[in-house]
Design a protein around this motif. Structure first.
Motif, PDB file in Angstrom:
ATOM      1  N   ALA A   1       8.058 -17.769 -46.549  1.00  0.00           N
ATOM      2  CA  ALA A   1       7.336 -18.232 -45.371  1.00  0.00           C
ATOM      3  C   ALA A   1       5.849 -17.967 -45.508  1.00  0.00           C
ATOM      4  O   ALA A   1       5.439 -16.982 -46.133  1.00  0.00           O
ATOM      5  N   ILE A   2       5.061 -18.828 -44.911  1.00  0.00           N
ATOM      6  CA  ILE A   2       3.608 -18.620 -44.897  1.00  0.00           C
ATOM      7  C   ILE A   2       3.286 -17.532 -43.875  1.00  0.00           C
ATOM      8  O   ILE A   2       3.778 -17.569 -42.740  1.00  0.00           O
ATOM      9  N   VAL A   3       2.482 -16.568 -44.321  1.00  0.00           N
ATOM     10  CA  VAL A   3       2.062 -15.476 -43.431  1.00  0.00           C
ATOM     11  C   VAL A   3       0.549 -15.556 -43.271  1.00  0.00           C
ATOM     12  O   VAL A   3      -0.176 -15.569 -44.264  1.00  0.00           O
TER      13      VAL A   3
ATOM     14  N   ILE B   1      17.061 -16.581 -40.450  1.00  0.00           N
ATOM     15  CA  ILE B   1      16.235 -17.699 -39.984  1.00  0.00           C
ATOM     16  C   ILE B   1      14.958 -17.162 -39.341  1.00  0.00           C
ATOM     17  O   ILE B   1      15.008 -16.352 -38.410  1.00  0.00           O
ATOM     18  N   ASP B   2      13.841 -17.611 -39.872  1.00  0.00           N
ATOM     19  CA  ASP B   2      12.529 -17.271 -39.285  1.00  0.00           C
ATOM     20  C   ASP B   2      12.166 -18.405 -38.333  1.00  0.00           C
ATOM     21  O   ASP B   2      12.437 -19.571 -38.613  1.00  0.00           O
ATOM     22  N   THR B   3      11.603 -18.062 -37.191  1.00  0.00           N
ATOM     23  CA  THR B   3      11.330 -19.087 -36.178  1.00  0.00           C
ATOM     24  C   THR B   3       9.880 -19.030 -35.710  1.00  0.00           C
ATOM     25  O   THR B   3       9.157 -18.072 -35.996  1.00  0.00           O
TER      26      THR B   3
ATOM     27  N   THR C   1       1.569 -19.588 -36.683  1.00  0.00           N
ATOM     28  CA  THR C   1       1.606 -20.107 -38.056  1.00  0.00           C
ATOM     29  C   THR C   1       2.901 -20.877 -38.316  1.00  0.00           C
ATOM     30  O   THR C   1       2.890 -21.986 -38.829  1.00  0.00           O
ATOM     31  N   THR C   2       4.032 -20.260 -37.978  1.00  0.00           N
ATOM     32  CA  THR C   2       5.333 -20.876 -38.281  1.00  0.00           C
ATOM     33  C   THR C   2       5.683 -21.889 -37.201  1.00  0.00           C
ATOM     34  O   THR C   2       5.619 -21.585 -36.014  1.00  0.00           O
ATOM     35  N   ARG C   3       6.039 -23.097 -37.648  1.00  0.00           N
ATOM     36  CA  ARG C   3       6.428 -24.144 -36.693  1.00  0.00           C
ATOM     37  C   ARG C   3       7.915 -24.468 -36.839  1.00  0.00           C
ATOM     38  O   ARG C   3       8.653 -24.475 -35.875  1.00  0.00           O
TER      39      ARG C   3
ATOM     40  N   LYS D   1       7.274 -11.950 -37.935  1.00  0.00           N
ATOM     41  CA  LYS D   1       8.599 -12.536 -38.196  1.00  0.00           C
ATOM     42  C   LYS D   1       8.692 -13.064 -39.625  1.00  0.00           C
ATOM     43  O   LYS D   1       9.638 -12.778 -40.345  1.00  0.00           O
ATOM     44  N   SER D   2       7.666 -13.845 -40.000  1.00  0.00           N
ATOM     45  CA  SER D   2       7.689 -14.425 -41.346  1.00  0.00           C
ATOM     46  C   SER D   2       7.560 -13.332 -42.395  1.00  0.00           C
ATOM     47  O   SER D   2       8.191 -13.399 -43.453  1.00  0.00           O
ATOM     48  N   SER D   3       6.772 -12.311 -42.080  1.00  0.00           N
ATOM     49  CA  SER D   3       6.651 -11.186 -43.023  1.00  0.00           C
ATOM     50  C   SER D   3       8.003 -10.519 -43.216  1.00  0.00           C
ATOM     51  O   SER D   3       8.367 -10.134 -44.333  1.00  0.00           O
TER      52      SER D   3
HETATM   53 MG   LIG Z   1       5.663 -16.899 -38.857  1.00  0.00          MG
END
Ligand SMILES: [Mg+2]
Ligand SMILES: Nc1nc2c(ncn2[C@@H]2O[C@H](COP(=O)(O)OP(=O)(O)OP(=O)(O)O)[C@@H](O)[C@H]2O)c(=O)[nH]1
Length: 447
Positions: free
Chosen positions: A241-243, A268-270, A249-251, A228-230
């Protein structure tokens, strides 16, 4: 209330430019013309002449235009001075006009006067602002359609049909003593149904127009580690976003505003959706679900190299929001990139790592926003219009229900009246001063 004072503003953007335009509108425009040009201009003919200050010395030489009422943009007398676009030149011209007794225009006041004088309706006035604010060619064309009155025409057609029906229903109420059941003859039900269908059709177009104007909110959802973040980073072209290869990883929900060929998107990344014992992650997942429910569209991303994942999770997603399944990491599985139409809708195969298939996603997101090439007749619309259309729809639905139970035809008539009222708010036949103030104050000065 029709305004009786005269307003002036610099209509061109601040800063230096080849040309700058001072615009004056109102009954005093003729006086400004005499004082600053020393003569009366032939209406609607360009004249090149000096623009004078209080001592009749020349501030600048330029082109002047005079549009006497009512054949002008505002419906009032308008004078336009096209000077050299230096900030000081423009300021001197404006100050001279103000000294002659005109007042500085508020933002959007020229358009507001055009509306108050019946030159354009409210939806058209809003389309002017939307045209100026357009960020894509498609938005320009859509705003132009609304400005030409296409949206208003649809609304007027519906209002006319509602008025006809109201007359019929009210007559039926007056003749209720007679033996004939006017309302039961089927024609009313048919006409109501036709109005409902038309209304829903306009609502769909307006919805597209609104997405084109305000952008679409797209939530990227899926299991942890699906990418998702990628995908957020790929779409925005930045390492927002941190990958990492650690699941979870994503909070927090991460927001990015991007444009695809000028079409605005809010991505929006979740946090990855899964059962978790970790209280921070649980909060992240709760936030993810909140964002999912507010979205215009969901991108459900799956790791193509992990089969049969996500199925349990899909059931927990809202079914009234558009959803596209994304198969990520095709560099690992060798699946060909691109979009495929399946029984579940459109699915897109891509790799955030290699970028393969991203173009298909761009194309798909544009299509979701109503971008469909030149021929499509989307017109620009605002949230305010959608609200009014939704209210009109529920009143028409209410009147259909009333007709079916046939207890109180007065309630049917009242629902029709309310539906008509809601539609008339779009074109501005019924509006509060408050609303007008809100709409026009967001315009630029000089428009
Ligand atoms: Mg993520
Ligand atoms: N081979 C390959 N690896 C990928 C691809 N996309 C993402 N990854 C890797 O998958 C791992 C997870 O990626 P993320 O983008 O952090 O996944 P996420 O869905 O945001 O994960 P959470 O935030 O933990 O829910 C990382 O190691 C990425 O480098 C891809 O297209 N191909």
């Amino acid at each position: 209330m029709m305004p009786s004072d005269t307003i002036a503003a610099i209509a061109t953007p601040p800063g230096k430019g080849g040309i700058g335009i001072l615009r004056v509108s109102g009954p005093g425009a003729g006086h400004i013309m005499q004082a600053m040009l020393g003569k009366k201009l032939k209406p609607r003919f360009a004249a090149r002449l000096p623009f004078l200050d209080a001592n009749d010395s020349i501030i600048d030489n330029g082109i002047a235009l005079y549009f006497p009422a009512p054949k002008s943009f505002t419906g009032e007398d308008i004078l336009e001075l096209h000077a050299h676009g230096g900030p000081l030149v423009m300021d001197m011209l404006l100050r001279r006009a103000l000294a002659l007794g005109v007042r500085l225009a508020r933002p959007g006041e020229f358009s507001e006067r055009a509306f108050l004088n019946g030159k354009i309706d409210l939806a058209q006035a809003e389309a002017i602002a939307d045209l100026i604010e357009s960020t894509s060619e498609q938005a320009v064309r859509s705003a132009q359609r609304s400005l030409q009155g296409e949206f208003s025409r649809y609304i007027h057609e519906l209002v006319d049909k509602l008025v006809e029906l109201r007359l019929y229903v009210e007559a039926a109420i007056d003749f209720a003593e007679e033996d004939i059941d006017f309302l039961g003859e089927g024609a009313v039900a048919e006409r109501l149904q036709a109005i409902l269908v038309k209304l829903q059709c306009i609502k769909r177009s307006a919805n597209q127009g609104c997405l084109m104007r305000d952008g679409m909110t797209v939530v990227i959802a899926g299991e942890p580690n699906a990418g998702k973040s990628s995908l957020l980073n790929c779409l925005s072209g930045r390492e927002t976003a941190i990958v990492t290869d650690r699941a979870g990883t994503t909070r927090d929900a991460l927001h990015e505003r991007i444009q695809i060929d000028g079409l605005p998107l809010h991505i929006i990344d979740t946090a990855g959706l899964r059962e978790s014992e970790d209280s921070v992650e649980q909060q992240g997942i709760r936030r993810a679900r909140e964002e999912i429910h507010k979205a215009d569209h969901i991108l459900l991303i799956m790791d193509d190299s992990v089969h049969a994942a996500n199925r349990a999770l899909i059931g927990a997603l809202p079914d009234n929001i558009g959803l596209t399944r994304i198969h990520n990491k095709i560099d690992l599985t060798g699946a060909p990139p691109g979009s495929r139409t399946t029984a579940d809708g459109i699915e897109i195969y891509l790799s955030c790592k290699t970028g393969a298939g991203l173009a298909a996603l761009h194309q798909h997101l544009k299509a979701c926003m109503g971008y469909a090439g030149e021929s499509e007749d989307v017109f620009i619309a605002r949230r305010r219009h959608l609200d009014a259309l939704a209210r009109a729809e529920s009143f028409v639905q209410g009147s259909i229900d009333q007709l079916n139970i046939r207890v109180a035809p007065e309630l049917l008539a009242e629902d029709l009246r309310q539906a008509q009222h809601a539609l008339a708010e779009i074109t501005g036949e019924f509006t509060s001063e408050d609303l007008l103030g809100r709409i026009f104050s967001s315009f630029c000065i000089g428009k």
